[in-house]
Enzyme design. Structure first.
Site, PDB file in Angstrom:
ATOM      1  CB  CYS A   1     106.920  23.932 -11.899  1.00 39.99           C
ATOM      2  SG  CYS A   1     106.716  25.713 -11.114  1.00 39.99           S
TER       3      CYS A   1
ATOM      4  NE  ARG B   1     108.051  17.953 -10.792  1.00 38.22           N
ATOM      5  CZ  ARG B   1     109.721  18.553 -11.053  1.00 38.22           C
ATOM      6  NH1 ARG B   1     109.666  16.158 -11.477  1.00 38.22           N
ATOM      7  NH2 ARG B   1     110.423  18.536 -11.974  1.00 38.22           N
TER       8      ARG B   1
ATOM      9  CD1 TRP C   1     105.399  25.104  -4.396  1.00 37.46           C
ATOM     10  CD2 TRP C   1     107.295  26.421  -4.501  1.00 37.46           C
ATOM     11  NE1 TRP C   1     106.528  25.528  -2.813  1.00 37.46           N
ATOM     12  CE2 TRP C   1     107.515  26.033  -3.228  1.00 37.46           C
ATOM     13  CE3 TRP C   1     108.424  26.678  -5.554  1.00 37.46           C
ATOM     14  CZ2 TRP C   1     108.522  26.785  -3.121  1.00 37.46           C
ATOM     15  CZ3 TRP C   1     109.731  27.082  -5.124  1.00 37.46           C
ATOM     16  CH2 TRP C   1     109.272  27.142  -2.906  1.00 37.46           C
TER      17      TRP C   1
ATOM     18  CG  ASN D   1     110.131  23.146 -13.302  1.00 39.47           C
ATOM     19  OD1 ASN D   1     110.761  23.871 -12.807  1.00 39.47           O
ATOM     20  ND2 ASN D   1     110.555  21.955 -13.345  1.00 39.47           N
ATOM     21  N   GLY D   2     111.314  26.465 -14.242  1.00 35.99           N
ATOM     22  CA  GLY D   2     112.273  27.298 -14.016  1.00 35.99           C
ATOM     23  C   GLY D   2     112.490  28.991 -14.039  1.00 35.99           C
TER      24      GLY D   2
ATOM     25  CD  GLU E   1     112.652  11.654   8.676  1.00 32.25           C
ATOM     26  OE1 GLU E   1     112.893  12.641   8.372  1.00 32.25           O
ATOM     27  OE2 GLU E   1     111.330  10.966   8.081  1.00 32.25           O
TER      28      GLU E   1
ATOM     29  CE  LYS F   1     109.185  13.460   7.299  1.00 33.47           C
ATOM     30  NZ  LYS F   1     110.122  12.862   6.644  1.00 33.47           N
TER      31      LYS F   1
ATOM     32  CD  GLU G   1     108.054  17.616   5.474  1.00 32.03           C
ATOM     33  OE1 GLU G   1     108.477  17.489   4.516  1.00 32.03           O
ATOM     34  OE2 GLU G   1     108.795  16.268   6.137  1.00 32.03           O
TER      35      GLU G   1
ATOM     36  CG  HIS H   1     122.837  21.117  28.236  1.00 24.80           C
ATOM     37  ND1 HIS H   1     123.447  21.042  29.093  1.00 24.80           N
ATOM     38  CD2 HIS H   1     123.376  19.506  27.653  1.00 24.80           C
ATOM     39  CE1 HIS H   1     124.495  19.815  29.656  1.00 24.80           C
ATOM     40  NE2 HIS H   1     123.850  19.300  28.594  1.00 24.80           N
TER      41      HIS H   1
ATOM     42  CE  LYS I   1     108.312  13.299  -2.432  1.00 22.42           C
ATOM     43  NZ  LYS I   1     108.468  12.477  -1.105  1.00 22.42           N
TER      44      LYS I   1
HETATM   45  C1  F6R Z   1     111.162  15.912   4.606  1.00 21.05           C
HETATM   46  C2  F6R Z   1     110.951  16.308   2.923  1.00 21.05           C
HETATM   47  C3  F6R Z   1     112.211  16.901   2.359  1.00 21.05           C
HETATM   48  C4  F6R Z   1     113.282  16.194   1.707  1.00 21.05           C
HETATM   49  C5  F6R Z   1     114.304  16.809   1.119  1.00 21.05           C
HETATM   50  C6  F6R Z   1     115.452  16.772  -0.257  1.00 21.05           C
HETATM   51  O1  F6R Z   1     109.363  15.444   4.306  1.00 21.05           O
HETATM   52  O2  F6R Z   1     110.944  15.387   1.769  1.00 21.05           O
HETATM   53  O3  F6R Z   1     112.686  17.570   3.331  1.00 21.05           O
HETATM   54  O4  F6R Z   1     113.577  14.823   2.267  1.00 21.05           O
HETATM   55  O5  F6R Z   1     113.410  18.416   0.881  1.00 21.05           O
HETATM   56  O6  F6R Z   1     114.773  16.207  -0.896  1.00 21.05           O
HETATM   57  P1  F6R Z   1     115.362  14.699  -1.867  1.00 21.05           P
HETATM   58  O7  F6R Z   1     115.931  14.087  -1.753  1.00 21.05           O
HETATM   59  O8  F6R Z   1     114.588  14.855  -3.460  1.00 21.05           O
HETATM   60  O9  F6R Z   1     117.072  15.049  -2.006  1.00 21.05           O
END
Ligand code: F6R
Length: 629
Positions: free
Chosen positions: A19, A46, A92, A118-119, A502, A506, A509, A525, A624
């Site tokens: 949030c 967020r 969120w 937030n929490g 990765e 990506k 996501e 395998h 995020k």
């Molecule tokens: C993927 C992504 C997430 C973050 C993960 C860790 O694109 O953004 O997988 O990498 O949530 O976040 P941080 O780096 O903020 O601890």
């Protein structure tokens, strides 16, 4: 780590939620809605399940809230509301579905106290039961609402002031929080409090701000005061006071944020994600600036100087992180094992805590996190630190919880990352891992020549990365051709195995396409069973020590009619005869290849997401900073 003072908060083995919180106190009545909306839009990454606003006015508190994106809230707001203290929230969802009634801010029965949170309030059921017995009426399913009623309940005793009622309420709560609270009878005042959820105060000339992170405050001021856990602050038109929950006044001077206000704007890019991919060369430049002594083949990492001696003594590094940061750590593991002269291992932060690790004085922990607020990473870090192990951080957000909790570390200086999917932070994390490898390696057996080579290649990277970006048009065309496929396999070996992971992460996501990353050698395998003309594979196949073996794997896929896209090194003409599409990257040393090879994958995921019509900056179900476990 670095200049941030040691974080004093007790270990709290619980979760907090994401949030975004934003608010202001102004000397005069001003139009509150545009300011709060602007702040919320900057924090929308967020969480974007619902949003709301509350503002003190001459006719009591004005409040509106709405499920969905901030644009939905905007549609129902009167832009002319004048106020001297207002708060906003973007959610969120954790407790309670993302509906209008569960959106923040929440209010007391008399509609005088409004708060955003937030929490997670862990003891909310007990508190709610008591408040119901005291005739409080609840209008949401959230844990947060109890706190508005709790403050009111304390204030029902006429001798208790608003400030004191908030303090007593905070003392009654078990859980994590960042709160902003306003009171109808005290316009021009906000009370804020923090426990394990980030909160900072921005000091403008006429207006003071509060926010979950600096990106919302930057357009107004760069002077900020960070609130610590267990503290609350009273912001009024004229000043602000910080105290702990035992009423002890706390003096804290402001710090200056170095990020430029432009860094949180899209400029001419359609999405933050694309802007941030284009900022990848700059992110590497910023990570190495002032940190390379090429002549001596050294990495100069000020943040590690205080623990330089301890680092000489360690022989094992546990790296921990989540998501994309984990994958950067996995590549870091290869780098450190191969060139750093010590044993390294990567662990998911969400699993590390539950393992019986045999740790000793020669072990150190390195936590990697863009946001510095990821609950799993923070939890793992606190658990390992409690065992007396040296803790280090690679963190982008200055002053964040992980930066404060670690004993030493290296900041990324990648600037704010707003796109929910991490891109520029990833290449920055890889760069810092290479710097740490050089630092550790040169403390041990790495030769001057080898150190110099790494330093030179790091220095040369940004220009090579810019060259990859000139191929964005070709990558876009490839993405257009492939965007309707519903499955993808990403394959690579050694340093480029985590790059494959990765690339798949990506794509999942941003485009919601099923994608799997595999070590190219593992493919035969099992996953090879899935291959058909409808199941494309993306191979990361630079001309390195793994190339020949990777080509064998490409042949295996082609023999089964699987379409193949390859990321290969410039000058490799042979590969174009084997595969359907090639994206070329410049040559560098093997350990730095991922920094170049991941760029086409970031662009590919971005364009596929756009072609499929998704909101790539705010993918569904994601937020995020993942501050829940
Ligand atoms: C993927 C992504 C997430 C973050 C993960 C860790 O694109 O953004 O997988 O990498 O949530 O976040 P941080 O780096 O903020 O601890």
């Amino acid at each position: 780590m670095l200049s941030i003072k040691a974080h004093k908060s007790a270990f709290i083995d619980i979760i907090n939620s994401m949030c975004g919180i934003f608010g202001f106190v102004s000397k005069n009545n001003i139009k509150a809605v545009p300011i709060i909306l602007d702040g919320l839009k900057r924090l929308e990454y967020r969480g974007y399940d619902s949003a709301g606003i509350a503002a003190t006015t001459v006719r009591g508190v004005f409040s509106r809230k709405k499920s969905g994106r901030i644009l939905e809230l905007e549609k129902i707001l009167n832009k002319n509301v004048e106020s001297s203290s207002a708060i906003g929230h973007t959610r969120w969802a954790t407790h309670g579905a993302p509906t209008d009634k569960n959106s923040h801010p929440h209010s007391s029965c008399d509609k005088k106290i409004y708060l955003a949170h937030n929490g997670i309030i862990e003891n909310f059921r007990d508190l709610k039961d008591k408040l119901i017995r005291n005739n409080h009426k609840f209008s949401s399913d959230t844990d947060t609402e109890v706190v508005a009623h709790l403050v009111e309940d304390f204030m029902n005793d006429k001798a208790t002031s608003f400030e004191e009622a908030v303090r007593l309420s905070l003392k009654s709560i078990v859980g994590t929080y960042a709160f902003t609270i306003i009171y109808a009878d005290h316009p021009g005042k906000i009370i804020v409090a923090r426990n394990s959820s980030p909160l900072l105060i921005g000091l403008g000339d006429e207006i003071k701000f509060v926010a979950s992170d600096a990106s919302a405050i930057l357009p107004h001021t760069r002077n900020v005061v960070y609130l610590e856990d267990g503290e609350f602050a009273i912001l009024t038109k004229n000043d602000f006071r910080i105290a702990n929950l035992d009423r002890k006044a706390i003096e804290r001077s402001h710090e200056k944020i170095e990020w430029s206000p432009d860094a949180v704007k899209k400029n001419n890019f359609p999405h933050f994600m694309l802007k941030e991919i284009y900022e990848e060369p700059e992110a590497v430049e910023n990570a190495i600036r002032g940190r390379l002594v090429i002549r001596d083949g050294l990495a100069k990492l000020g943040g590690l100087e205080t623990v330089e001696k301890d680092l000489r003594n360690i022989n094992r590094l546990i790296i921990t992180a989540c998501g994309t940061a984990y994958l950067a750590g996995q590549i870091g593991e290869y780098m450190i094992e191969e060139s750093g002269g010590i044993s390294a291992e990567i662990e998911y932060a969400s699993e590390l805590r539950y393992k019986k690790n045999s740790l000793n004085a020669k072990t150190a922990l390195l936590a990697i996190s863009q946001s510095g607020e990821t609950a799993d990473t923070l939890g793992a870090l606190k658990e390992i630190k409690r065992k007396g192990i040296l803790t280090l951080g690679v963190v982008n957000v200055i002053g964040s919880s992980i930066a404060r909790e670690t004993q030493a570390g290296v900041y990324n200086h990648a600037g704010p990352e707003i796109g929910v999917a991490s891109t520029k932070a990833f290449v920055s994390q890889l760069t810092v891992m290479a710097l740490i490898t050089l630092f550790l390696g040169r403390q041990r057996g790495m030769s001057l020549i080898a150190g110099r080579k790494i330093a030179e290649e790091l220095q040369a990277l940004p220009e090579k990365m810019k060259k990859v970006l000139t191929r964005a048009g070709d990558i876009k065309k490839i993405a257009k051709r492939y965007h309707k496929f519903n499955n993808f396999l990403f394959l690579g070996r050694k340093y480029n195995y985590p790059v494959a992971l990765e690339g798949a992460l990506k794509l999942k996501e941003i485009s919601y396409i099923h994608a799997e990353g595999y070590g190219a050698g593992e493919m035969k395998h099992g996953p090879i069973a899935m291959i058909s003309k409808d199941f494309p594979s993306i191979f990361i196949a630079p001309s390195d020590s793994m190339y020949e073996k990777t080509v064998n794997n490409i042949q295996e896929i082609k023999a089964r009619n699987g379409p193949v896209i390859a990321v290969a090194t410039e000058g490799n003409k042979e590969i174009s005869k084997l595969v359907d599409d090639v994206i070329y990257i410049p040559k560098t040393i093997e350990m730095l290849t991922p920094i170049l090879s991941v760029m086409p994958l970031h662009l590919f995921a971005y364009y596929v997401g756009v072609f499929r019509g998704h909101d790539v900056d705010k993918p569904r179900n994601l937020a995020k900073s993942v501050t829940v476990e």
